[in-house]
Design a protein around this motif. Structure first.
Motif, PDB file in Angstrom:
ATOM      1  N   THR A  11       0.853  -1.192   0.000  1.00  0.00           N
ATOM      2  CA  THR A  11       0.000   0.000   0.000  1.00  0.00           C
ATOM      3  C   THR A  11       0.892   1.247   0.000  1.00  0.00           C
ATOM      4  O   THR A  11       2.114   1.152  -0.122  1.00  0.00           O
ATOM      5  N   PRO A  34      -5.747  -2.706   5.993  1.00  0.00           N
ATOM      6  CA  PRO A  34      -6.725  -1.618   5.979  1.00  0.00           C
ATOM      7  C   PRO A  34      -8.085  -2.110   6.468  1.00  0.00           C
ATOM      8  O   PRO A  34      -8.485  -3.242   6.196  1.00  0.00           O
ATOM      9  N   ARG A  35      -8.768  -1.264   7.195  1.00  0.00           N
ATOM     10  CA  ARG A  35     -10.123  -1.500   7.712  1.00  0.00           C
ATOM     11  C   ARG A  35     -10.200  -2.605   8.760  1.00  0.00           C
ATOM     12  O   ARG A  35     -11.281  -3.012   9.158  1.00  0.00           O
ATOM     13  N   LYS A  47      -7.644   3.466   7.568  1.00  0.00           N
ATOM     14  CA  LYS A  47      -6.751   3.634   6.419  1.00  0.00           C
ATOM     15  C   LYS A  47      -5.295   3.554   6.839  1.00  0.00           C
ATOM     16  O   LYS A  47      -4.926   3.943   7.945  1.00  0.00           O
TER      17      LYS A  47
END
Length: 196
Positions: A11, A34-35, A47
């Motif tokens: 990412t 993420p999440r 995030k």
């Protein structure tokens, strides 16, 4: 002091890892997705990346990189100078024209709920991305880095966007961009961040 970087390497977290490697700063890693619930303890929005500096949890890869650059006095020009304004111009161009285009493509590929995706938009996004790369190279000129002879934050963003584009199946046909990014991807700090 040791920082903690949270997020998977695949990412925008990679940008922060590369930055820390360039700065020669030590850091610990948490690869929370993420999440995930584990991540939301540090960033309720879910995030990545997140940078922990003591008790502070900083978010957004570009904000984190600017913080680190200013704090350690490297990979940036001083705030309030014309060179910093030009550097920030490159940063904002990259975020608006390249990063945002790639992010929109990702959203319509696997992030948005399936019924909200518009796969047809990706052809237009590839065209936009190619135009942005051409314009970036026009602005860069013949210097080794975007700001001339000194590597700065936007070089990390541009190189990461190039790698992201290739991974996302965007054609990257600009020879000047490929020639610019190749030595950046060969830097020892980039290689170490990739292996992190």
């Amino acid at each position: 002091m040791t920082y903690t970087v949270i997020g998977p390497t695949v990412t925008r977290t990679f940008r922060v890892l590369w930055m820390l490697e360039e700065l020669g700063q030590s850091y610990d890693r948490l690869t929370h997705a993420p999440r995930s619930d584990a991540l939301r303890k540090f960033n309720p929005a879910g995030k990545v990346p997140v940078l922990l500096d003591g008790d502070a949890a900083l978010t957004d890869s570009t904000a984190i990189m600017h913080y680190l650059a200013d704090k350690h006095g490297a990979l940036t020009y001083p705030a309030g100078t014309l060179d910093r304004a030009r550097q920030d111009g490159f940063t904002h161009f990259l975020l608006d024209e390249m990063d945002a285009t790639l992010w929109t493509a990702a959203r319509h590929t696997f992030i948005l709920p399936e019924e909200k995706r518009v796969p047809e938009v990706k052809q237009s996004l590839k065209w936009e991305f190619a135009r942005a790369v051409n314009e970036l190279m026009r602005r860069k000129g013949d210097a080794p880095f975007l700001m001339g002879d000194q590597m700065t934050v936007p070089d990390i963003i541009a190189t990461h966007c190039g790698s992201w584009a290739i991974a996302a199946g965007f054609p990257l046909e600009n020879d000047a961009f490929r020639a610019y990014a190749k030595p950046l991807r060969s830097r020892a700090a980039y290689v170490r961040a990739s292996a992190a």
